[in-house]
Design a protein around this motif. Structure first.
Motif, PDB file in Angstrom:
ATOM      1  N   ILE A  97      44.426  36.218  48.443  1.00  0.00           N
ATOM      2  CA  ILE A  97      44.174  34.822  48.599  1.00  0.00           C
ATOM      3  C   ILE A  97      45.259  33.878  47.639  1.00  0.00           C
ATOM      4  O   ILE A  97      45.795  34.622  46.735  1.00  0.00           O
ATOM      5  CB  ILE A  97      42.682  34.494  48.008  1.00  0.00           C
ATOM      6  N   GLU A  98      45.196  32.618  47.664  1.00  0.00           N
ATOM      7  CA  GLU A  98      46.023  31.896  46.971  1.00  0.00           C
ATOM      8  C   GLU A  98      45.242  30.873  46.676  1.00  0.00           C
ATOM      9  O   GLU A  98      43.972  30.294  46.957  1.00  0.00           O
ATOM     10  CB  GLU A  98      47.041  31.289  47.738  1.00  0.00           C
ATOM     11  N   VAL A 128      36.465  27.042  48.167  1.00  0.00           N
ATOM     12  CA  VAL A 128      38.028  26.886  47.997  1.00  0.00           C
ATOM     13  C   VAL A 128      38.394  27.394  46.623  1.00  0.00           C
ATOM     14  O   VAL A 128      37.825  26.889  45.643  1.00  0.00           O
ATOM     15  CB  VAL A 128      38.286  25.422  48.172  1.00  0.00           C
ATOM     16  N   VAL A 129      39.262  28.454  46.506  1.00  0.00           N
ATOM     17  CA  VAL A 129      39.996  28.944  45.325  1.00  0.00           C
ATOM     18  C   VAL A 129      40.761  27.850  44.666  1.00  0.00           C
ATOM     19  O   VAL A 129      41.611  27.060  45.162  1.00  0.00           O
ATOM     20  CB  VAL A 129      40.935  29.871  45.772  1.00  0.00           C
ATOM     21  N   THR A 130      40.327  27.414  43.401  1.00  0.00           N
ATOM     22  CA  THR A 130      41.075  26.464  42.680  1.00  0.00           C
ATOM     23  C   THR A 130      41.905  26.945  41.528  1.00  0.00           C
ATOM     24  O   THR A 130      42.899  26.267  40.989  1.00  0.00           O
ATOM     25  CB  THR A 130      40.006  25.608  41.927  1.00  0.00           C
ATOM     26  N   GLN A 131      41.552  28.276  41.079  1.00  0.00           N
ATOM     27  CA  GLN A 131      42.386  28.738  40.003  1.00  0.00           C
ATOM     28  C   GLN A 131      42.461  30.163  40.435  1.00  0.00           C
ATOM     29  O   GLN A 131      41.409  30.788  40.618  1.00  0.00           O
ATOM     30  CB  GLN A 131      42.089  28.436  38.464  1.00  0.00           C
ATOM     31  N   GLN A 144      35.132  39.550  32.758  1.00  0.00           N
ATOM     32  CA  GLN A 144      36.358  38.685  32.571  1.00  0.00           C
ATOM     33  C   GLN A 144      36.384  37.727  33.698  1.00  0.00           C
ATOM     34  O   GLN A 144      36.529  38.392  34.914  1.00  0.00           O
ATOM     35  CB  GLN A 144      37.759  39.485  32.354  1.00  0.00           C
ATOM     36  N   PRO A 145      36.606  36.498  33.572  1.00  0.00           N
ATOM     37  CA  PRO A 145      36.708  35.830  34.789  1.00  0.00           C
ATOM     38  C   PRO A 145      38.014  36.114  35.426  1.00  0.00           C
ATOM     39  O   PRO A 145      39.148  36.215  34.985  1.00  0.00           O
ATOM     40  CB  PRO A 145      36.917  34.401  34.465  1.00  0.00           C
ATOM     41  N   LEU A 146      37.954  35.927  36.875  1.00  0.00           N
ATOM     42  CA  LEU A 146      39.374  36.265  37.622  1.00  0.00           C
ATOM     43  C   LEU A 146      39.720  34.984  38.368  1.00  0.00           C
ATOM     44  O   LEU A 146      41.086  34.901  38.655  1.00  0.00           O
ATOM     45  CB  LEU A 146      39.044  37.732  38.897  1.00  0.00           C
TER      46      LEU A 146
END
Length: 152
Positions: A97-98, A128-131, A144-146
């Motif tokens: 993913i991006e 939706v991927v934001t970071q 740990q946040p990914l």
């Protein structure tokens, strides 16, 4: 669990500067602790009615957890284990993913390698991927946040 598996966990702990590790299954429990500053060798405690431990499953349920992120309305996808984070299925492949990618609960977002086992991590949410919070091929710790995801 045999000595080879315990040594592999100890090496993983040293490599990732982890001071404590605990694994518990039905009839099996192991706890490893390293001394302060990693100076003393790892100690372990094992309790089991079963002589061998089955391999880790390739996918993890909600153990990774989706917790509200600091940003308004965003969720964090967190690591369900310690290991090495990979954004790509192989060195020559495109990332799973991006930023801006739409994901569903079944979308594979990354792989975490632990003890030479590749574990697919799914989004477990639609959004939706934001970071992307971790660099490819870097060690990660449990919880740990990914990624940050904006739910849709």
């Amino acid at each position: 669990m045999d000595l080879k598996d315990i040594k592999a966990i100890i090496d993983l702990m040293k490599k990732n500067s982890i001071s404590e590790f605990e694994l518990e299954r039905q009839d099996f429990k192991i706890r490893l602790r390293r001394g302060p500053n990693g100076g003393s060798p790892a100690q372990y405690e094992e309790t089991s009615g079963v002589p061998a431990l089955s391999p880790l499953p390739a996918q993890f349920p909600a153990a990774a957890g989706l917790l509200p992120a600091q940003g308004v309305g965003e969720l964090e996808i967190k690591s369900p284990m310690i290991g090495t984070f990979y954004r790509v299925p192989s060195p020559e492949a495109a990332p799973y993913i991006e930023i801006g990618s739409e994901v569903s609960p079944e979308t594979v977002v990354c792989i975490i390698e632990a003890m030479k086992v590749m574990n697919e991590i799914k989004a477990e949410v639609k959004g939706v991927v934001t970071q992307i919070l971790v660099e490819n091929a870097k060690p990660v710790e449990f919880g740990q946040p990914l990624f940050k995801i904006r739910p849709t």
